[in-house]
Design a protein around this motif. Structure first.
Motif, mmCIF file in Angstrom:
data_model
loop_
_atom_site.group_PDB
_atom_site.id
_atom_site.type_symbol
_atom_site.label_atom_id
_atom_site.label_comp_id
_atom_site.label_asym_id
_atom_site.label_seq_id
_atom_site.Cartn_x
_atom_site.Cartn_y
_atom_site.Cartn_z
ATOM 1 N N THR A 22 0.841 -1.202 0.000
ATOM 2 C CA THR A 22 0.000 0.000 0.000
ATOM 3 C C THR A 22 0.876 1.252 0.000
ATOM 4 N N VAL A 38 1.481 2.697 -3.639
ATOM 5 C CA VAL A 38 0.308 2.724 -4.511
ATOM 6 C C VAL A 38 0.209 4.081 -5.222
ATOM 7 N N GLY A 39 0.669 5.125 -4.558
ATOM 8 C CA GLY A 39 0.636 6.458 -5.175
ATOM 9 C C GLY A 39 1.526 6.527 -6.398
ATOM 10 N N PHE A 67 -0.054 4.495 -9.201
ATOM 11 C CA PHE A 67 -1.186 5.206 -9.822
ATOM 12 C C PHE A 67 -0.680 6.356 -10.691
ATOM 13 N N LEU A 83 -10.885 10.243 -7.950
ATOM 14 C CA LEU A 83 -10.607 9.083 -8.806
ATOM 15 C C LEU A 83 -11.767 8.870 -9.778
ATOM 16 N N LEU A 132 -14.067 2.978 -12.811
ATOM 17 C CA LEU A 132 -13.031 2.956 -11.769
ATOM 18 C C LEU A 132 -12.243 1.643 -11.839
ATOM 19 N N VAL A 133 -12.949 0.553 -12.151
ATOM 20 C CA VAL A 133 -12.264 -0.741 -12.266
ATOM 21 C C VAL A 133 -11.164 -0.656 -13.326
ATOM 22 N N MET A 151 -8.159 1.409 -12.298
ATOM 23 C CA MET A 151 -7.293 0.805 -11.283
ATOM 24 C C MET A 151 -6.452 -0.353 -11.811
ATOM 25 N N GLU A 152 -6.637 -0.714 -13.072
ATOM 26 C CA GLU A 152 -5.841 -1.829 -13.601
ATOM 27 C C GLU A 152 -4.347 -1.504 -13.471
ATOM 28 N N SER A 153 -3.595 -2.492 -13.022
ATOM 29 C CA SER A 153 -2.132 -2.403 -12.826
ATOM 30 C C SER A 153 -1.747 -1.498 -11.663
ATOM 31 N N VAL A 154 -2.727 -1.080 -10.827
ATOM 32 C CA VAL A 154 -2.358 -0.215 -9.686
ATOM 33 C C VAL A 154 -2.276 -1.087 -8.434
#
Lengths: 72, 72
Positions: B3, B6-7, B10, B54, B65-66, B69-72
């Motif tokens: 976590t 994650v920034g 993204f 987001l 949103l899904v 978020m891919e690859s995040v």
């Protein structure tokens, strides 16, 4: 999907994922490393989680951010 | 996935989605209803977007949103 009620949709998603596992807010908060009152506030859509918090929540459920965002 | 970074993951995802479309930060910021300097800060992982932001970003790219978020 509108961006205005994304908080409500996410609150519903969180509650459903918790109910599927039979977890109390306390149990999920412990697993995600968050405070119970914060989990409650996000479920009621009165607090907006940031990306790092969303990542903690996904990890608490043992899933990816993509999975967490399904139906949101 | 951790976590903590994650920034950064993204920020990379945002940059890649923008580059795929040949959009400047300004162009994407306009489409998402955000300020260019904010988009730059998120790409550099110095600002943490909230869920409503987001959702605005996903809408700006015309995706869910899904997908965002891919690859995040």
């Amino acid at each position: 999907m509108g961006t205005i009620n994304v908080g409500k949709r996410f609150g519903k998603r969180l509650k459903a994922l918790r109910a599927e596992r039979g977890w109390s807010q306390e149990e999920f908060a412990d697993r995600a490393g968050l405070h119970r009152t914060y989990v409650s506030a996000v479920e009621r859509a009165v607090r907006n989680p940031t990306l790092p918090i969303l990542a903690k929540m996904a990890k608490g459920f043992g899933m990816s951010l993509v999975e967490l965002m399904e139906s949101v």
